[in-house]
Motif scaffolding. Structure first.
Motif, PDB file in Angstrom:
ATOM      1  N   VAL A  81     -31.360 -55.827 -45.972  1.00 53.92           N
ATOM      2  CA  VAL A  81     -31.935 -57.262 -45.593  1.00 53.92           C
ATOM      3  C   VAL A  81     -32.962 -57.609 -45.245  1.00 53.92           C
ATOM      4  O   VAL A  81     -34.364 -56.219 -44.919  1.00 53.92           O
ATOM      5  CB  VAL A  81     -31.476 -56.513 -43.633  1.00 53.92           C
ATOM      6  N   VAL A  82     -33.775 -58.170 -45.796  1.00 57.44           N
ATOM      7  CA  VAL A  82     -34.631 -58.759 -46.311  1.00 57.44           C
ATOM      8  C   VAL A  82     -35.476 -59.450 -46.667  1.00 57.44           C
ATOM      9  O   VAL A  82     -34.833 -60.380 -44.842  1.00 57.44           O
ATOM     10  CB  VAL A  82     -35.049 -58.931 -47.630  1.00 57.44           C
ATOM     11  N   ASP A  83     -37.006 -59.634 -45.948  1.00 55.43           N
ATOM     12  CA  ASP A  83     -37.869 -60.587 -45.359  1.00 55.43           C
ATOM     13  C   ASP A  83     -37.672 -61.900 -46.082  1.00 55.43           C
ATOM     14  O   ASP A  83     -37.362 -61.586 -47.135  1.00 55.43           O
ATOM     15  CB  ASP A  83     -39.730 -60.093 -43.901  1.00 55.43           C
ATOM     16  N   GLY A  84     -38.426 -62.876 -46.004  1.00 54.93           N
ATOM     17  CA  GLY A  84     -38.859 -64.290 -46.960  1.00 54.93           C
ATOM     18  C   GLY A  84     -39.461 -63.920 -48.158  1.00 54.93           C
ATOM     19  O   GLY A  84     -39.561 -63.935 -48.935  1.00 54.93           O
ATOM     20  N   THR A  85     -40.182 -62.298 -47.770  1.00 55.98           N
ATOM     21  CA  THR A  85     -41.169 -61.640 -49.529  1.00 55.98           C
ATOM     22  C   THR A  85     -39.609 -60.779 -50.325  1.00 55.98           C
ATOM     23  O   THR A  85     -40.322 -60.581 -51.022  1.00 55.98           O
ATOM     24  CB  THR A  85     -42.285 -61.427 -49.255  1.00 55.98           C
ATOM     25  N   MET A  86     -39.357 -60.656 -49.602  1.00 55.76           N
ATOM     26  CA  MET A  86     -38.114 -59.716 -50.525  1.00 55.76           C
ATOM     27  C   MET A  86     -38.229 -58.448 -49.735  1.00 55.76           C
ATOM     28  O   MET A  86     -37.225 -57.998 -50.522  1.00 55.76           O
ATOM     29  CB  MET A  86     -37.627 -60.163 -52.155  1.00 55.76           C
ATOM     30  N   ARG A  87     -38.495 -58.406 -49.029  1.00 57.00           N
ATOM     31  CA  ARG A  87     -39.197 -57.008 -49.010  1.00 57.00           C
ATOM     32  C   ARG A  87     -37.857 -56.471 -47.501  1.00 57.00           C
ATOM     33  O   ARG A  87     -38.556 -57.410 -46.493  1.00 57.00           O
ATOM     34  CB  ARG A  87     -40.376 -57.263 -47.882  1.00 57.00           C
ATOM     35  N   SER A  88     -37.754 -54.771 -47.830  1.00 56.50           N
ATOM     36  CA  SER A  88     -36.559 -54.680 -46.766  1.00 56.50           C
ATOM     37  C   SER A  88     -37.273 -54.694 -45.098  1.00 56.50           C
ATOM     38  O   SER A  88     -38.798 -54.545 -45.526  1.00 56.50           O
ATOM     39  CB  SER A  88     -36.503 -53.170 -47.146  1.00 56.50           C
ATOM     40  N   VAL A  89     -36.441 -54.840 -44.316  1.00 54.51           N
ATOM     41  CA  VAL A  89     -37.128 -55.274 -42.647  1.00 54.51           C
ATOM     42  C   VAL A  89     -37.337 -54.074 -42.186  1.00 54.51           C
ATOM     43  O   VAL A  89     -38.019 -54.088 -41.265  1.00 54.51           O
ATOM     44  CB  VAL A  89     -36.369 -56.285 -42.193  1.00 54.51           C
TER      45      VAL A  89
END
Length: 398
Positions: A257-265
């Motif tokens: 699961v990532v945010d809009g910058t492809m970073r793991s939440v």
């Protein structure tokens, strides 16, 4: 000490991310390592062509990344420890643990037998080069008139069935689809797809689900069977299982699961791209597993990492779709134009021109990977040691 960036997987997304990072950041500040199980880049979107007997030239990763500053490590990723920030890589010399400061997880996906009995024993896949080569050998050994069944009515199944039927018109090719043939397409797209399948002599079994695979065919929910000398399983993809074995927040299917910058939440030093990531696009709809989704996510992750390390503004560009490119053999194609959230509109390009369009798209994607540091401004920014935050950056602050 250099900031250590490890990219896992050198498919379209991983290779693109590694090359873009090398172009964005100073070599004096970062050490970028690209880990891949095989020494060559694989054009996954062409695996149906490889299986059908066409020769695809090898693209050595070593040559592609020579002089870029990206260190290539050939080996199989066997474990990721996101708490200790390490990955374990296995090669001919044994297992080695590599430490990272930032991780780009791009291990992608493979075929999905979906628990259907007999699939792993009797069916063939085209999700990767090994499977495509095994299918190629099996098809080459078939005599004229032998039946071939492709299970799966999506993009992969349609491309496989039409490619095999065109290259081997002496075989009896059938396509089994759970829904209607091309039911996600526009009326014009559906008509063209049916026309091509009819012209190639493909028998289409619509609204038919397969309940089992045997050595000589498949069984269906209606109690019937479809004979097959070879069964090709193309019902979708399953993500690599390693992420699910970590403490990363993942979906029930194992996507990170990532945010809009492809970073793991859940772990701000981990980014996930391509099929491995649960990315939501317009309308909050999950993006489909595809090269069309993966490459833009790789751009997004690389630019976000570079911005956070250098203290720049973190870009957050919404990912969207424009079309679906479908090859129907070498002489026919279908370009279905879609909305931002991937719903078909009335317009579609068909025929020879569409085939050429799809070929240009495939060549362009491969060129982008083979030239990973071209096409990006040459000005590299220096890493600011205090730039990387210890906690996830919210969408509002990004």
């Amino acid at each position: 000490m250099k900031h250590r960036i490890i990219v896992l997987g050198a498919g379209y997304t991983g290779a693109t991310a590694a090359g873009r990072l090398a172009r964005r950041l100073h070599r004096e500040d970062v050490a970028i390592t690209l880990v891949n199980a095989e020494p060559d880049f694989v054009e996954r979107v062409r695996m149906h062509q490889l299986a059908a007997g066409q020769d695809l030239g090898l693209r050595p990763l070593g040559a592609m990344f020579a002089g870029t500053g990206v260190a290539l490590r050939i080996g199989k990723v066997t474990a990721v420890d996101v708490e200790r920030r390490t990955v374990t890589v296995l090669d001919a010399n044994g297992a080695e643990e590599l430490a990272y400061d930032s991780l780009v997880y791009a291990l992608g996906s493979g075929w999905d037998p979906q628990g259907v009995p007999g699939t792993t024993e009797h069916a063939h896949d085209i999700a990767g080069r090994p499977g495509a080569l095994r299918l190629r050998e099996r098809l080459a050994g078939l005599d004229a008139g032998q039946p071939v069944v492709v299970v799966g009515g999506g993009l992969t199944g349609v491309e496989a069935a039409t490619e095999i039927a065109e290259s081997r018109p002496d075989l009896d090719v059938a396509l089994v689809a759970r829904g209607g043939l091309g039911d996600w397409l526009s009326p014009k797209g559906r008509r063209h797809l049916r026309k091509v399948c009819d012209g190639l002599g493909i028998t289409v079994h619509e609204r038919t689900a397969v309940t089992g695979v045997e050595a000589d065919g498949v069984t269906t929910t209606d109690g019937g069977s479809v004979p097959a000398g070879v069964t090709v399983w193309a019902t979708g993809f399953a993500v690599h299982p390693i992420a699910k074995a970590t403490t990363l927040q993942v979906t029930s299917t194992g996507q990170i699961v990532v945010d809009g910058t492809m970073r793991s939440v859940s772990h701000p030093d981990v980014y996930a791209v391509g099929d491995a990531a649960m990315v939501r696009g317009p309308g909050d709809k999950p993006l489909r597993m595809s090269c069309a989704s993966g490459v833009p996510s790789a751009w997004q992750s690389a630019d976000a990492i570079a911005a956070r390390l250098t203290g720049g503004k973190v870009p957050n560009t919404p990912l969207r779709y424009f079309n679906q490119c479908i090859s129907l053999g070498r002489r026919e194609g279908l370009i279905q134009y879609v909305t931002a959230d991937d719903r078909a509109v009335r317009s579609a390009l068909t025929g020879r021109l569409a085939a050429l369009y799809k070929e240009l798209v495939c060549k362009g994607a491969a060129w982008g990977v083979a030239n990973p540091t071209l096409g990006i401004p040459t000005r590299r920014r220096r890493v600011v040691r205090t730039a990387a935050p210890a906690t996830p950056v919210t969408e509002a602050s990004a």
